[in-house]
Design a protein around this motif. Structure first.
Motif, mmCIF file in Angstrom:
data_model
loop_
_atom_site.group_PDB
_atom_site.id
_atom_site.type_symbol
_atom_site.label_atom_id
_atom_site.label_comp_id
_atom_site.label_asym_id
_atom_site.label_seq_id
_atom_site.Cartn_x
_atom_site.Cartn_y
_atom_site.Cartn_z
ATOM 1 N N UNK A 32 1.916 20.109 17.490
ATOM 2 C CA UNK A 32 0.732 20.684 18.141
ATOM 3 C C UNK A 32 0.531 20.126 19.545
ATOM 4 N N UNK A 33 0.715 18.790 19.713
ATOM 5 C CA UNK A 33 0.525 18.169 21.026
ATOM 6 C C UNK A 33 1.654 17.193 21.288
ATOM 7 N N UNK A 34 2.099 17.161 22.523
ATOM 8 C CA UNK A 34 3.086 16.169 22.936
ATOM 9 C C UNK A 34 3.032 16.019 24.447
ATOM 10 N N UNK A 35 1.961 15.406 24.919
ATOM 11 C CA UNK A 35 1.788 15.206 26.353
ATOM 12 C C UNK A 35 0.890 13.998 26.590
ATOM 13 N N UNK A 36 0.466 13.782 27.848
ATOM 14 C CA UNK A 36 -0.331 12.603 28.180
ATOM 15 C C UNK A 36 -1.734 12.657 27.583
ATOM 16 N N UNK A 37 -2.185 13.859 27.248
ATOM 17 C CA UNK A 37 -3.515 13.999 26.652
ATOM 18 C C UNK A 37 -3.520 13.539 25.201
ATOM 19 N N UNK A 38 -2.552 13.984 24.418
ATOM 20 C CA UNK A 38 -2.490 13.619 23.006
ATOM 21 C C UNK A 38 -1.084 13.864 22.481
ATOM 22 N N UNK A 39 -0.702 13.049 21.515
ATOM 23 C CA UNK A 39 0.571 13.218 20.826
ATOM 24 C C UNK A 39 0.288 13.321 19.336
ATOM 25 N N UNK A 40 0.672 14.423 18.712
ATOM 26 C CA UNK A 40 0.427 14.628 17.291
ATOM 27 C C UNK A 40 1.743 14.611 16.523
ATOM 28 N N UNK A 41 1.649 14.363 15.223
ATOM 29 C CA UNK A 41 2.830 14.381 14.376
ATOM 30 C C UNK A 41 2.439 14.842 12.986
ATOM 31 N N UNK A 42 3.114 15.871 12.510
ATOM 32 C CA UNK A 42 2.943 16.355 11.146
ATOM 33 C C UNK A 42 4.261 16.177 10.427
ATOM 34 N N UNK A 43 4.313 15.369 9.366
ATOM 35 C CA UNK A 43 5.583 15.052 8.714
ATOM 36 C C UNK A 43 6.317 16.299 8.226
ATOM 37 N N UNK A 44 7.625 16.261 8.340
ATOM 38 C CA UNK A 44 8.471 17.342 7.856
ATOM 39 C C UNK A 44 8.730 17.167 6.363
ATOM 40 N N UNK A 45 9.040 18.271 5.690
ATOM 41 C CA UNK A 45 9.362 18.219 4.272
ATOM 42 C C UNK A 45 10.593 19.097 4.009
ATOM 43 N N UNK A 46 11.528 18.561 3.240
ATOM 44 C CA UNK A 46 12.674 19.364 2.820
ATOM 45 C C UNK A 46 12.169 20.526 1.960
ATOM 46 N N UNK A 47 12.698 21.720 2.220
ATOM 47 C CA UNK A 47 12.248 22.920 1.523
ATOM 48 C C UNK A 47 11.236 23.726 2.306
ATOM 49 N N UNK A 48 10.809 23.205 3.455
ATOM 50 C CA UNK A 48 9.835 23.918 4.302
ATOM 51 C C UNK A 48 10.507 25.087 5.016
#
Length: 210
Positions: A32-48
């Motif tokens: 969702x975000x990856x810049x100087x304002x904010x960095x987000x991370x949503x874990x990946x799942x096998x089968x997605x």
């Protein structure tokens, strides 16, 4: 062209995607975000299930676009006024813009760390089996305070009125005192003053209580 596939391997935030019999290299994933304002991370799942978008026509140089519903991973609430997230452990977050209500159901713990916290609300109810507050000082401002239930205080009690004036301590019921009673004023009961009262001695003389 873009291809639908299933994540089959994960390493350091990247994933391989199975597209039919083909398996891609480890590809970067849109977050969702990856810049100087904010960095987000949503874990990946096998089968997605994901969409692989090639770069310059090469799937192995492409990127992964997530967020496609699957039969076993569908939204439980599809109300058009509600944003909601259901996590794999049962935790649920929901915001309804029509009613302006935020709901958070957490299966275990909530931890909040901040410098200062201010809460403005009309009513507040806390339902819990036990509650502990650790603080250097606690200040509670209210016109009236009601304590319902047995109360145990370990430490001294000091009372005063508003602005440091004399205060009043009233008890409706019996007072059981273990220790000495010291007063700077008079003591009285329903019959009168007990501090300076007199009584008759056995020899007929009058003595002052000391």
């Amino acid at each position: 062209m873009n291809e639908l596939g299933i994540i089959c391997d994960i390493k350091e935030g990247k994933a391989k995607v199975a597209i039919g019999e083909m398996v891609t290299d480890f590809l970067n994933v849109f977050q969702a975000f990856s810049n100087s304002y904010a960095v987000s991370f949503s874990p990946l799942r096998i089968g997605e299930q994901v969409l692989v978008m090639p770069v310059r026509g090469d799937l192995n140089s492409g990127v992964i676009l997530r967020g496609l519903y699957q039969e076993k991973h569908k939204s439980k609430n599809t109300d058009t006024n509600t944003f909601n997230i259901d996590f794999e452990d049962g935790t649920h977050l929901e915001y309804n813009s029509k009613s302006s209500t935020l709901k958070l159901d957490v299966t275990k713990d909530i931890s909040i760390t901040c410098v200062d916290k201010t809460i403005n609300n009309q009513n507040d109810t806390l339902n819990t089996q036990s509650h502990t507050t650790n603080a250097n000082t606690i200040t509670l401002n209210a016109p009236s305070i009601n304590l319902n239930g047995n109360t145990q205080i370990a430490g001294a009690i000091s009372t005063s009125g508003k602005g440091g004036e004399s205060g009043t301590f009233s008890i409706k019921g019996n007072l059981n005192l273990i220790g000495d009673l010291k007063v700077s004023g008079n003591i009285s009961d329903s019959k009168g003053d007990l501090t300076n009262h007199t009584h008759s001695c056995t020899d007929g003389a009058t003595a002052v209580s000391r």
